[in-house]
Structure formats: structure tokens, C-alpha cells
Scaffold this motif. Structure first.
Motif, PDB file in Angstrom:
ATOM      1  N   SER A  26       0.847  -1.277   0.165  1.00  0.00           N
ATOM      2  CA  SER A  26      -0.148   0.193  -0.138  1.00  0.00           C
ATOM      3  C   SER A  26       0.824   1.116   0.028  1.00  0.00           C
ATOM      4  CB  SER A  26      -0.977   0.121   1.111  1.00  0.00           C
ATOM      5  OG  SER A  26      -0.069  -0.331   2.412  1.00  0.00           O
ATOM      6  N   ILE A  27       2.258   0.984   0.229  1.00  0.00           N
ATOM      7  CA  ILE A  27       3.114   2.122   0.231  1.00  0.00           C
ATOM      8  C   ILE A  27       3.897   2.268  -1.197  1.00  0.00           C
ATOM      9  CG2 ILE A  27       2.944   2.580   2.712  1.00  0.00           C
ATOM     10  CD1 ILE A  27       6.095   1.726   2.678  1.00  0.00           C
ATOM     11  N   ARG A  42       6.050   6.583   4.580  1.00  0.00           N
ATOM     12  CA  ARG A  42       4.654   6.782   3.953  1.00  0.00           C
ATOM     13  C   ARG A  42       3.456   5.948   4.539  1.00  0.00           C
ATOM     14  NH1 ARG A  42       5.622   5.600  -1.995  1.00  0.00           N
ATOM     15  NH2 ARG A  42       6.763   7.636  -1.895  1.00  0.00           N
ATOM     16  N   SER A  43       2.219   6.363   4.654  1.00  0.00           N
ATOM     17  CA  SER A  43       1.264   5.732   5.420  1.00  0.00           C
ATOM     18  C   SER A  43       0.327   5.282   4.242  1.00  0.00           C
ATOM     19  CB  SER A  43       0.517   6.504   6.135  1.00  0.00           C
ATOM     20  OG  SER A  43      -0.600   5.719   6.651  1.00  0.00           O
ATOM     21  N   GLY A  44       0.026   3.692   4.460  1.00  0.00           N
ATOM     22  CA  GLY A  44      -0.719   3.030   3.632  1.00  0.00           C
ATOM     23  C   GLY A  44      -2.228   3.114   3.894  1.00  0.00           C
ATOM     24  N   ALA A  45      -2.693   3.755   4.943  1.00  0.00           N
ATOM     25  CA  ALA A  45      -3.898   3.737   5.650  1.00  0.00           C
ATOM     26  C   ALA A  45      -4.820   4.537   4.828  1.00  0.00           C
ATOM     27  CB  ALA A  45      -3.880   4.124   7.132  1.00  0.00           C
ATOM     28  N   PRO A 221      -8.571   2.274  15.209  1.00  0.00           N
ATOM     29  CA  PRO A 221      -9.733   3.396  14.480  1.00  0.00           C
ATOM     30  C   PRO A 221      -9.097   4.086  13.318  1.00  0.00           C
ATOM     31  CG  PRO A 221      -9.055   3.971  16.605  1.00  0.00           C
ATOM     32  CD  PRO A 221      -8.326   2.774  16.533  1.00  0.00           C
ATOM     33  N   GLU A 222      -7.969   4.415  13.364  1.00  0.00           N
ATOM     34  CA  GLU A 222      -7.510   5.167  12.085  1.00  0.00           C
ATOM     35  C   GLU A 222      -5.882   4.744  11.744  1.00  0.00           C
ATOM     36  OE1 GLU A 222      -7.683   9.300  12.837  1.00  0.00           O
ATOM     37  OE2 GLU A 222      -9.606   9.388  13.722  1.00  0.00           O
ATOM     38  N   ARG A 223      -5.150   4.768  12.641  1.00  0.00           N
ATOM     39  CA  ARG A 223      -3.804   4.476  12.225  1.00  0.00           C
ATOM     40  C   ARG A 223      -3.055   3.487  13.011  1.00  0.00           C
ATOM     41  NH1 ARG A 223      -0.611   9.844  14.177  1.00  0.00           N
ATOM     42  NH2 ARG A 223      -1.454   9.714  16.206  1.00  0.00           N
ATOM     43  N   CYS A 224      -1.850   2.924  12.885  1.00  0.00           N
ATOM     44  CA  CYS A 224      -1.176   1.880  13.592  1.00  0.00           C
ATOM     45  C   CYS A 224       0.021   2.740  14.254  1.00  0.00           C
ATOM     46  CB  CYS A 224      -0.930   0.747  12.529  1.00  0.00           C
ATOM     47  SG  CYS A 224       0.152  -0.493  13.222  1.00  0.00           S
ATOM     48  N   GLN A 225      -0.198   2.368  15.344  1.00  0.00           N
ATOM     49  CA  GLN A 225       1.202   2.888  16.297  1.00  0.00           C
ATOM     50  C   GLN A 225       1.827   1.974  17.297  1.00  0.00           C
ATOM     51  OE1 GLN A 225      -2.454   5.540  17.599  1.00  0.00           O
ATOM     52  NE2 GLN A 225      -0.566   6.868  18.093  1.00  0.00           N
ATOM     53  N   PRO A 226       2.537   1.262  16.527  1.00  0.00           N
ATOM     54  CA  PRO A 226       3.454   0.080  17.250  1.00  0.00           C
ATOM     55  C   PRO A 226       4.440   0.884  18.418  1.00  0.00           C
ATOM     56  CG  PRO A 226       3.489  -0.106  14.948  1.00  0.00           C
ATOM     57  CD  PRO A 226       2.961   1.126  15.233  1.00  0.00           C
ATOM     58  N   PHE A 227       4.242   0.419  19.665  1.00  0.00           N
ATOM     59  CA  PHE A 227       5.123   0.812  20.856  1.00  0.00           C
ATOM     60  C   PHE A 227       4.663   2.030  21.160  1.00  0.00           C
ATOM     61  CE2 PHE A 227       7.967  -1.692  17.578  1.00  0.00           C
ATOM     62  CZ  PHE A 227       7.904  -2.919  18.434  1.00  0.00           C
ATOM     63  N   MET A 338       3.593   1.621   8.488  1.00  0.00           N
ATOM     64  CA  MET A 338       3.257   2.259   7.240  1.00  0.00           C
ATOM     65  C   MET A 338       2.264   1.057   6.490  1.00  0.00           C
ATOM     66  SD  MET A 338       7.118   3.450   6.446  1.00  0.00           S
ATOM     67  CE  MET A 338       8.011   2.432   7.432  1.00  0.00           C
ATOM     68  N   LEU A 339       2.689  -0.045   6.418  1.00  0.00           N
ATOM     69  CA  LEU A 339       1.863  -0.976   5.432  1.00  0.00           C
ATOM     70  C   LEU A 339       0.618  -1.647   5.883  1.00  0.00           C
ATOM     71  CD1 LEU A 339       5.151  -3.225   4.831  1.00  0.00           C
ATOM     72  CD2 LEU A 339       4.402  -1.216   3.528  1.00  0.00           C
ATOM     73  N   GLY A 340       0.399  -1.308   7.441  1.00  0.00           N
ATOM     74  CA  GLY A 340      -0.477  -2.146   8.144  1.00  0.00           C
ATOM     75  C   GLY A 340       0.047  -3.597   8.185  1.00  0.00           C
ATOM     76  N   HIS A 341      -0.976  -4.415   8.593  1.00  0.00           N
ATOM     77  CA  HIS A 341      -0.515  -5.895   8.716  1.00  0.00           C
ATOM     78  C   HIS A 341      -0.922  -6.722   7.621  1.00  0.00           C
ATOM     79  CE1 HIS A 341       0.480  -9.767  10.236  1.00  0.00           C
ATOM     80  NE2 HIS A 341      -0.006  -9.696  11.513  1.00  0.00           N
ATOM     81  N   THR A 342      -0.317  -7.071   6.646  1.00  0.00           N
ATOM     82  CA  THR A 342      -0.175  -7.616   5.570  1.00  0.00           C
ATOM     83  C   THR A 342      -0.354  -9.211   5.781  1.00  0.00           C
ATOM     84  OG1 THR A 342       2.093  -7.401   5.003  1.00  0.00           O
ATOM     85  CG2 THR A 342       0.607  -5.596   4.125  1.00  0.00           C
ATOM     86  N   MET A 343      -0.466  -9.452   6.746  1.00  0.00           N
ATOM     87  CA  MET A 343      -0.779 -10.964   7.246  1.00  0.00           C
ATOM     88  C   MET A 343       0.584 -11.838   6.588  1.00  0.00           C
ATOM     89  SD  MET A 343      -3.744 -10.761   8.903  1.00  0.00           S
ATOM     90  CE  MET A 343      -4.285  -9.318   9.129  1.00  0.00           C
ATOM     91  N   GLY A 344       0.219 -12.778   5.796  1.00  0.00           N
ATOM     92  CA  GLY A 344       1.017 -13.882   5.261  1.00  0.00           C
ATOM     93  C   GLY A 344       2.121 -13.085   4.500  1.00  0.00           C
ATOM     94  N   ALA A 345       1.890 -11.921   4.050  1.00  0.00           N
ATOM     95  CA  ALA A 345       3.102 -10.968   3.173  1.00  0.00           C
ATOM     96  C   ALA A 345       3.922 -10.238   4.243  1.00  0.00           C
ATOM     97  CB  ALA A 345       2.108 -10.265   2.368  1.00  0.00           C
ATOM     98  N   ALA A 346       3.301 -10.235   5.406  1.00  0.00           N
ATOM     99  CA  ALA A 346       3.921  -9.196   6.327  1.00  0.00           C
ATOM    100  C   ALA A 346       5.556  -9.571   6.570  1.00  0.00           C
ATOM    101  CB  ALA A 346       3.302  -9.133   7.599  1.00  0.00           C
TER     102      ALA A 346
END
Lengths: 414, 365
Positions: A26-27, A42-45, A221-227, A338-346
Motif C-alpha cells: 500500500s506504500i 509513507r502511510s498506506g492507511a 480506529p485510524e492508524r497503526c502506532q506500534p510501541f 506504514m504498511l498495516g498488517h499484511t498477514m502472510g505477506a508481512a
């Protein structure tokens, strides 16, 4: 137990390097655009459009818009493939091209294709269920029903590229699957049983998994903020990352560009809980990877964390890192910000990100970061990429089922 | 160099639960197909009228009520098989005596199809799309069965799930062989599983080609225990067979028969096995043209051996991803009954509708 160390091997026939990347994220699409996206944070959200989100209160995800599989898929009919297979096949084609290879070169060699996934063709499956509810089970779309099986994510790559002397397996070990796939290719190439390997992961966003994570309270809700102290969970994402692995000898012989070397990997299982990660076991998996690569903890310059941005993952993973690396662990970033959790691609996309970081000398940032959770005692390189001379990078992948897989990558120095 | 050794196995099959039940059933050659009209546990409208089911397989009765309330059928089959293989009851709580050296490698189509579609169905039928039973969410992930086995039996070694269609069982032998060769595990439990549900039956029904009508679906799980041979060859008396090699391929423009001939030829050549050493041939024998092509290849290569005598899943139905795992245990059973098997080689082949071709060579002890 002690594994046979892979690192420190100087025989070019037994060293495994990465020479081609296929990236759909997504980025950014392709290694260059992806590297640029990582460097600029870059954010893919964005709002999810690939499935109906009515009834959900939060509806952001990291989907890929404007994907044109037919630009990459030439021999198979792209429209007859499921979306996850479109991603895996297009990324494999791109990886071969990026490596400067013609598929005809690979046809003469013995290969391995391993593609990790969480959901396989669940985007199609969601549609079949909707149709079943509306029209009854006897009225299913046959062309969709026939393309659901997960094995197709890898077999279709061989068919598209015309490869027949190839072992094609799909590895559905969920969110660590990309690292599993790279590890399997590493062992096959290193042992000489395969001349090359096309490894990675692919997933297409689907309602089933979005709803499952949502129900577990893990969708942000909107964005991913690890840690971050205020992190609220993950965003589901999609895409594919495919890596071309070959021996150093083969890469040197054909004058290929070498992104990075695979130094080794570790696999283990928590055997503890279906969804909650176990700190001691995650730490043990990192140790197994370090042992396998013949690398000491102090030699690692960067960790690409699994880093989902959920309460449970980030604390457990940070603690596991500190238990292996002590009180001053290497900088630890999450590209899922940035990418979100792309699961098996992550972990496949993260492994590519690690390699590009090594190649281009920068650390991708953990974006959306305001204040680090005191329970996550790591430097997550907030918001802005930093220049860095990276020699060895660790890539973590953790999954439901307690499936852990950690890959170590190193800079190739001629 | 000696390859890894198969030292034990178990199965849960339409012949019943455990190795002895499979051996008895396989020797009898009896069919296991039953009418579905009396199978009250199968929910919803059915595509099939008959199937080959594991008789009396009710999870809470086989594994107990504790920790099994949310367990789906394929996980129940795998947990039961691995328990039989390890000769232990295990339990729903994580083991206090975990084993870091044992790996589990499970072949699958993609976990439980039913568990996956149940989640989507809930999102579409309940008042809110996220009103899902949380206990069912982990089941909808393809590696759920392998992960659950790790919990029940304390298996902390590598835990992998592999999807390669009918070739999945053979693919797990290769994955397990590599784990041993690289020192990532001392023992590997490898095999494959498939469940019967109405959801699977509909998906299969809509997928079948005109040449595949008459297919009867089956279910079950077969697992073998694999370990590296002792360096001096001593203490390997328990071995049932040696894995000489595994070769794989993908069907190309020349078709299944030509592709499989190449794969088998590669396997024999890479293992240094001559045609005269081959004792038996086991075919995956799917319905329709793919199955005919497989037999054509085997006839061209081993015309004097009857591939239908071994491991043909006809008696236990089409067990999908578990097919080649059942071929392995059927071959081991047949070898026990043959005076000519010891020291000679069995050739196991599989062909899959999605293109996967596989060949495993086992030397019988």
C-alpha cells in the motif's frame, strides 16, 4: 538444541543471497518505490473499499488501489486467479525481472517456490458465502469455487513462469508465514537441492479476518502506532513480497546485483496459547536464528519487529528482545506502522524492507509515533528515517498458533 | 548416506481410530462409504448422499470435554492422530514438560474450510458484523490445527503447515527431511489431514469437472514419526522405512503423465535407485483424467507392477490434502505383509488438479 550454524560459511556455493524483489504494498509497488515509501515514512492507511464495511465503526485498512495484475501476468488469465494469487504471481514475475533473469533461464534449473499466507483466497471465499446465503449452496460460482485452494498461490507462479522442475508449496503459517517461506528457500538453496528459490508471502484483505481482529478488539480506529503508549491496535493490509534466492556463486557468475545475504533463521512454537504470544518462546526463537546464522547479539544493527501495534504483541516482543539483547538492544522498528498488517505477506515485505535498508543505508521509521510506551523499552526510530550503516538486520515474524520465525539478513561485502 | 527414518505412524481414518484400525481395514479392503442421511451432526443442505467418514468421531467423546468445546473437526482429527502417535493423552493445558526438539509438519488444503466460512457467515447474518464467537476465531486460521497440537503435547520445535493439494503429505516428508538435515529438529511428526463437512462437500461439488463425477469424499489424518539415522547405524532397528528422496514438479504444457514421468525419473536418478530395486508403486489416483494420466505414467515406468494394490484411496474416499499421507501409511502396512518388501523401494506418486506433482521413495526395512 544447537542448530548447524549457517553464518561464517565462506564457500560461495553455500552462501545464499537475495538478488530480486517483487513488491506490491500500500506504500509502493516495486523495490524502488517501496524503498522510497519506507524512507519517507509513507502511510498506506485509507478507508477500506475491497469489502463492505457497513456496521463496523472503524473502517481503515492498508489496501492496494489500482492494482493491475494483467501488467505482470502474461501466460495465465489474470481474471481467472483469486486476488491473493494475482498478488503472488505478479510479485514473482517482478522478482524474476528485478533479478535480471529471464524465466527461460530458470526453466533449466531446479527450483523451489514457497509462498506464505494467512487467508489464501478468503476474499473470494467471503463472496461465496454471501452468494450461498442469498441463493443457496447449489448456486455457487464454479470459477470462484475452483480457485480457493491455498496451494494455488505457489503453483500458479510455476505455471505463469513455465517452471516444471520445481517444488511449489504454500505455507499457511499465518502472520509469520513470509519468514517461514524464506527459511525454507534458504535451506533448499544452501543444501544445493535447489538452484534458486522464489519465496515470500501474499494476502488479500478480507472481511473474515477484519471482522475476527475487530471482534478481538485489535483493529485500530485510524492508524497503526506500534510501541506507542496510545496504540490502539493494527490495521489490516494486503499485498505480496517475493524474494529471489540463489547462491552467491550463481549471483557472482552472472554479475547480479546483490541486495543482501540470508545468514540464517530460527523456527519454534510457543505451545502455550492460540493467540497470545509467549515471551520466553519468542526470545528463544531469536536465539535460534542468531545461532543458525552464527551471529552474536551485539553484531545486530537493527531489528524489524513483528510490531503489530496491539497491546499484547508490542510489550511481549519488546521484553523478549531485551531478554536476548540486554538493556541496550538495537533500534527496533515496525514497518506495519506504514504498511498495516499484511498477514502472510508481512514478514516477506519486512524482509525486503530490511534488505533495502541495508542496501540504501537507512532505517525505516515507525510512523504515527508520539510517545513510547514505558513497557516497550526500545528505540523505535519514531516518524523519521535515519541514515545508518547496517551490516546485520533481524526480521521477526510471530503468528497465531504460536508459530515464530526469525530471519537474519546481512550486507554482502565483496 | 542414509536418509531419515520413519520409525512409527498412526492414523485416524474411515477405518477407525489408530494404527491397528487402519491396518485391519486396509488389509480387508472393505469400503467405508456410508449414507449421510443418518449423520445428524452434519448441518445444512448436503451436496453428497454418501461419504467415507471416521466412524463415531465425536470430538468430546474421543478427546474428552475439556478444551474441546470450540475445536473444529480437522483439529480434532490431527490432535487425536498425534496423541496416538506419541502414545499420550496430552491435554488442553500447555504441557509442563515441553519438548524443544520435536517438530510438527502438517499438510492441509487450508485448515478448516468450515471454520473459515462460519466466521464470514456470522458477519453477514448477525445483528452486527462483528458479533462472532471469539472462541472460534483462531480456528479460521490455516495453521490452527498444528498450533493446537503443539499446545496439547508440548511440541515447541518448528511447527509448520504446508498446502500443496494432494501432494501435501509428500511435501511434508520433504519439509521434515530438511528440518532434520539442518539440525532444526531431532524428531519430526509429519503428515496431513482433511475433514468432511457439508461446506467442504459443496465447494468440492462445484469444483468437480465432468470427468470427476462419482467422487466420494473421505476424511482423516495420517502422521509418521521421522528421525535422522544414528551415525553408526546402531539403534535403528525400530525403523520401518528410510526416506530415500522426495522430488516434486508442476504440470507443464506436456501434461500430467509426461510431467510425472520426469518427476519420478528425477527422484530415482537423484537417489541412485535402479528400476530393479522397486518393490511397489502407490498412486494418488484421483478421479478423472488426472488419475488416468498418473496411471499412464506409472505404467510406462513400472508396467509390471500393479499400482492399484497399494495406498489407493478408493476405500477411504477422496481425502484431499491427506491423500499422499495415507499412501505412506498404506505402503508401510502393505510392506509388513509382503515377504518381498524388505530392503526394496516403494515409489509413491501424487498428482493434483492445481498442478502439483510429487514422488517419494521409501526403502522398506
Amino acid at each position: 538444541m544447537t542448530t548447524n550454524p549457517a553464518g561464517g560459511v565462506h564457500d560461495a556455493a553455500r552462501r545464499v543471497v537475495l538478488t530480486g524483489f517483487g513488491v506490491f504494498s500500500s506504500i509502493g509497488v516495486g523495490a524502488a518505490e517501496f524503498a522510497e515509501g519506507l524512507r519517507s515514512g509513507r502511510s498506506g492507511a485509507k478507508p477500506i473499499t475491497v469489502f463492505d464495511t457497513e456496521g463496523f465503526e472503524h473502517t481503515n485498512g492498508c489496501e492496494i488501489r489500482g492494482f493491475e495484475p494483467e501488467r505482470w501476468i502474461r501466460n495465465l488469465d489474470a481474471a481467472q486467479l483469486g486476488r491473493a494469487s494475482q498478488f503472488s504471481v505478479a510479485a514473482a514475475r517482478m522478482a524474476v525481472q528485478d533479478a535480471g533473469l529471464d524465466p527461460a533461464d530458470l526453466r533449466e534449473q531446479r527450483g523451489l517456490i514457497s509462498i506464505g499466507t494467512t487467508d489464501g483466497e478468503s476474499w473470494d471465499l467471503d463472496r461465496l458465502v454471501a452468494s450461498q446465503l442469498a441463493k443457496g449452496s447449489a448456486e455457487m460460482d464454479r470459477s470462484i469455487a475452483g480457485r480457493i485452494r491455498a496451494g494455488r498461490l505457489s503453483a500458479s507462479i510455476a505455471q505463469e513462469l513455465g517452471l516444471t522442475d520445481v517444488e511449489a508449496v504454500t505455507i499457511p503459517t499465518a502472520c509469520a508465514a513470509g519468514n517461514y517461506a524464506i527459511g525454507y528457500g534458504f535451506d533448499a538453496v544452501r543444501s544445493g537441492e535447489a538452484d534458486y528459490a522464489l519465496c515470500g508471502g501474499a494476502d488479500a484483505m478480507c472481511r473474515k479476518t477484519f471482522a475476527g481482529f475487530y471482534r478481538l478488539g485489535t483493529i485500530a480506529p485510524e492508524r497503526c502506532q506500534p510501541f506507542d503508549i496510545d496504540r490502539k491496535g493494527l490495521l489490516t493490509g494486503e499485498g505480496a513480497g517475493v524474494l529471489l534466492l540463489e547462491t552467491l556463486e550463481s549471483a557472482l557468475a552472472r554479475g547480479a546485483r546483490i541486495y543482501a545475504e540470508v545468514l540464517g533463521y530460527g523456527l519454534n512454537c510457543d505451545a502455550d496459547h492460540q493467540v497470545a504470544p509467549l515471551e520466553s518462546s519468542v526470545a528463544r526463537c531469536m536465539e535460534l536464528a542468531l545461532e543458525n546464522a552464527g551471529v552474536k547479539p551485539e553484531e545486530v544493527d537493527l531489528i524489524s519487529a513483528h510490531g503489530t501495534g496491539t497491546k499484547a504483541n508490542d510489550v511481549t516482543e519488546s521484553r523478549a528482545i531485551r531478554s536476548v539483547y540486554g538493556t541496550t538492544p538495537p533500534r527496533t522498528v515496525s514497518v506495519k506502522s506504514m504498511l498495516g498488517h499484511t498477514m502472510g505477506a508481512a514478514s516477506a515485505l519486512a524482509a525486503i524492507a530490511c534488505s533495502l535498508a541495508i542496501t540504501h543505508g537507512f532505517i525505516p521509521p515507525t510512523i504515527n509515533h508520539a510517545s513510547t510506551d514505558p513497557e516497550c523499552e526500545i528505540d523505535c526510530v519514531p516518524n523519521e528515517a535515519v541514515e545508518a550503516d547496517l551490516r546485520i538486520v533481524q526480521n521477526n515474524g510471530l503468528a497465531f498458533g504460536g508459530n515464530n520465525a526469525v530471519v537474519l539478513l546481512g550486507r554482502y561485502e565483496a | 548416506m542414509t536418509g531419515p527414518l520413519i520409525t512409527d505412524w498412526s492414523a485416524v481414518s474411515p477405518y477407525g481410530i489408530g494404527r491397528a484400525a487402519f491396518e485391519e481395514g486396509f488389509r480387508s479392503g472393505r469400503t467405508t462409504s456410508v449414507p449421510l442421511e443418518n449423520e445428524d451432526w452434519l448441518v445444512g443442505e448436503r451436496a453428497d448422499t454418501e461419504a467415507c467418514l471416521v466412524p463415531g468421531f465425536v470430538i468430546k467423546e474421543v478427546l474428552g470435554k475439556k478444551g474441546t468445546r470450540a475445536m473444529d473437526r480437522v483439529t480434532g482429527l490431527v490432535v487425536t492422530t498425534v496423541g496416538r502417535l506419541l502414545d499420550t493423552t496430552g491435554g488442553p493445558l500447555p504441557s509442563e514438560d515441553p519438548d524443544e526438539d520435536t517438530a510438527l509438519v502438517l499438510g492441509t488444503t487450508h485448515g478448516s474450510h468450515k471454520s473459515m466460512v462460519d466466521i464470514t457467515r456470522d458477519t453477514l447474518t448477525d445483528e452486527k458484523p462483528y458479533y462472532i464467537n471469539t472462541a472460534h476465531i483462531p480456528n479460521a486460521i490455516g495453521n490452527a490445527s498444528a498450533g493446537m497440537c503443539a499446545i496439547w503435547y508440548g511440541l515447541k520445535g518448528p511447527n509448520a503447515t504446508i498446502a500443496a493439494g494432494r501432494n501435501s503429505g509428500i511435501a511434508t516428508l520433504n519439509y521434515g527431511r530438511r528440518l532434520l538435515a539442518t539440525g532444526r529438529a531431532r524428531t519430526v511428526l509429519c503428515g496431513a489431514a482433511e475433514e468432511y463437512t457439508t461446506d467442504r462437500s459443496w465447494l468440492e461439488w462445484h469444483t468437480r469437472g465432468a470427468d470427476e463425477t462419482g467422487t466420494v469424499l473421505g476424511e482423516g489424518c495420517a502422521m509418521v514419526q521421522l528421525r535422522a539415522p544414528a551415525a553408526d547405524g546402531r539403534g535403528d532397528d525400530d525403523a520401518l522405512a528410510e526416506v530415500l528422496g522426495v522430488s516434486s514438479g508442476i504440470t507443464g504444457p506436456d501434461g500430467v503423465a509426461a510431467g510425472l514421468e520426469t518427476v519420478v525419473g528425477n527422484a530415482l536418478r537423484r537417489a541412485g535407485i535402479g528400476r530393479e530395486e522397486v518393490w511397489a508403486v502407490s498412486a494418488s489416483a484421483p478421479a478423472g483424467e488426472a488419475g488416468r494420466q498418473e496411471l499412464k505414467a506409472l505404467d510406462a515406468l513400472f508396467g509390471d507392477l500393479d499400482p492399484l494394490t497399494l495406498g489407493r484411496p478408493g476405500q477411504i474416499g477422496d481425502t484431499g490434502a491427506a491423500t499422499s499421507a495415507f499412501q505412506v501409511v498404506a505402503t508401510l502396512t502393505a510392506a509388513q505383509d509382503s515377504a518381498r518388501a524388505a530392503g526394496r523401494v516403494a515409489v509413491l506418486t501424487s498428482v493434483d488438479r492445481d498442478g502439483a506433482l510429487g514422488c517419494a521413495l521409501l526403502r522398506m526395512r
